[in-house]
Motif scaffolding. Structure first.
Motif, PDB file in Angstrom:
ATOM      1  N   GLU A 283      -4.311   4.434  -6.492  1.00 57.31           N
ATOM      2  CA  GLU A 283      -5.164   4.812  -5.610  1.00 57.31           C
ATOM      3  C   GLU A 283      -5.353   6.375  -6.040  1.00 57.31           C
ATOM      4  OE1 GLU A 283      -3.912   3.279  -1.770  1.00 57.31           O
ATOM      5  OE2 GLU A 283      -2.856   4.983  -1.696  1.00 57.31           O
TER       6      GLU A 283
ATOM      7  N   ASP B 299       0.656  -1.388  -0.069  1.00 56.89           N
ATOM      8  CA  ASP B 299       0.005  -0.017  -0.012  1.00 56.89           C
ATOM      9  C   ASP B 299       1.033   1.163  -0.105  1.00 56.89           C
ATOM     10  OD1 ASP B 299      -2.294   1.358   0.205  1.00 56.89           O
ATOM     11  OD2 ASP B 299      -2.919   0.739   2.237  1.00 56.89           O
ATOM     12  N   ASP B 300       0.294   2.204  -0.485  1.00 56.87           N
ATOM     13  CA  ASP B 300       1.072   3.717  -0.580  1.00 56.87           C
ATOM     14  C   ASP B 300       2.524   3.555  -1.127  1.00 56.87           C
ATOM     15  OD1 ASP B 300      -1.235   4.253   1.005  1.00 56.87           O
ATOM     16  OD2 ASP B 300      -0.031   4.132   2.827  1.00 56.87           O
TER      17      ASP B 300
ATOM     18  N   ASP C  87       0.538   5.233  -4.670  1.00 53.41           N
ATOM     19  CA  ASP C  87       0.132   6.199  -3.555  1.00 53.41           C
ATOM     20  C   ASP C  87      -0.612   7.329  -4.212  1.00 53.41           C
ATOM     21  OD1 ASP C  87       0.085   6.779  -0.606  1.00 53.41           O
ATOM     22  OD2 ASP C  87       0.731   8.724  -1.517  1.00 53.41           O
TER      23      ASP C  87
HETATM   24 MG    MG Z   1      -3.160   3.751   0.404  1.00 54.17          MG
END
Ligand code: MG
Ligand code: C2E
Ligand code: MG
Ligand code: MG
Length: 286
Positions: free
Chosen positions: A237, A180-181, A203
């Protein structure tokens, strides 16, 4: 970097006025009771397959309905939950609730919807994690391949040996892993090669300025090229506009998530979205 500064109390309260006013102690006392008082709930945000425009997964995002202060976003209480260890029981509740919902969608919508759940560093270090994941899957009947665990670079880079062991155990169960990110923390490229990770989530800070921001465009393209070279898929995202989605499609991005495609929403709203997609003659969503 910011993600690892949870111990810095000033940071905990920075995000909203409520948090600046509430004392640390009060927040902690409240959080301890939040689980037993049913004050936590999940929203689900659609994850779209870019080429088919179909919802193929959702990400579970926790919220706290505080009896006095209203709805508190995760960035305002997850750091405290981490610090106090409350993230372990909270995380287990999130996992079980999310698996139950994914199984329900599979049965009622006859669609296999992948469920992504965020794991914090503390959960990843918990030696009972594999047992917690196994029992959540076993009790709900959800297939492991429909559960994806989202980890951050910070979590993965913490302790090389322990990380490899935990990742191998989780992969052994058959669940999917994603980072993630991606791009905001420190990743070692040689580790990326060794981790058996399905997806990198770019991200949202890199997506926000697209298509105008040429530097972020370059970073986005480079991440996609690297991920594909390493046989990983890419999720963007924070996709907020149709222009961004189009650009990401041109770049070969596999999946997208963001307000343009759907905000985090309660379970019944997602059920309606899934039902609307099932009609074979329906036009592709934007
Ligand atoms: Mg994220
Ligand atoms: P994340 O995992 O990176 O989740 C994505 C965040 O971006 C979510 O914020 C989501 O609402 C927001 N977002 C989605 N699309 C857009 C967009 O188009 N534009 C913008 N500006 N934002 C968008 P949220 O729900 O407030 O969650 C924040 C963070 O809290 C999450 O970031 C995750 O790190 C953490 N979190 C949320 N739920 C859980 C949980 O159950 N367990 C743990 N450990 N952490 C969680
Ligand atoms: Mg996430
Ligand atoms: Mg995050």
């Amino acid at each position: 970097h910011a993600k690892n500064c949870g111990k810095n109390n000033a940071k905990l309260y920075s995000s909203s006025l409520t948090m600046q006013i509430m004392s640390h102690v009060k927040l902690e006392v409240g959080l301890r009771k939040a689980l037993q008082n049913n004050e936590l709930y999940l929203l689900y945000q659609p994850q779209i397959d870019v080429s088919s425009a179909q919802i193929v997964g959702v990400e579970a995002l926790v919220r706290w309905r505080h009896p006095e202060h209203g709805i508190i976003p995760p960035n305002d209480f997850i750091p405290l939950a981490e610090e106090t260890g409350l993230i372990v029981p909270i995380g287990e509740w999130v996992l079980r609730t999310a698996c139950t919902q994914a199984k329900a969608w599979q049965q009622t919508c006859r669609r296999a919807i992948r469920m992504a759940v965020n794991l914090s560093a503390r959960q990843f270090k918990d030696e009972n994690l594999t047992q917690i994941v196994l029992s959540a899957l076993g009790d709900t009947g959800l297939e492991p391949r429909l559960l994806e665990l989202e980890l951050t670079e910070g979590t993965l880079m913490d302790d090389a040996r322990a990380t490899m062991i935990m990742l191998e155990q989780l992969r052994g169960i058959g669940v999917l892993l994603s980072i993630d990110d991606f791009g905001t923390g420190y990743s070692s490229m040689s580790y990326l090669k060794r981790f058996d990770v399905r997806a990198l989530k770019i991200d949202k800070s890199f997506i926000v300025g697209l298509p105008q921001d040429s530097e972020n465009a370059a970073i986005t393209r480079a991440i996609i090229a690297m991920a594909h070279g390493l046989k990983m898929i890419v999720v963007a995202e924070g996709v907020e506009t149709g222009e961004q989605l189009l650009l990401l499609e041109q770049y070969g991005c596999d999946m997208a998530q963001g307000y343009f495609l759907g905000r985090p929403a309660p379970q019944d709203a997602i059920t309606r979205m899934l039902a609307a997609q099932r009609a074979p003659a329906s036009p592709a969503p934007p």
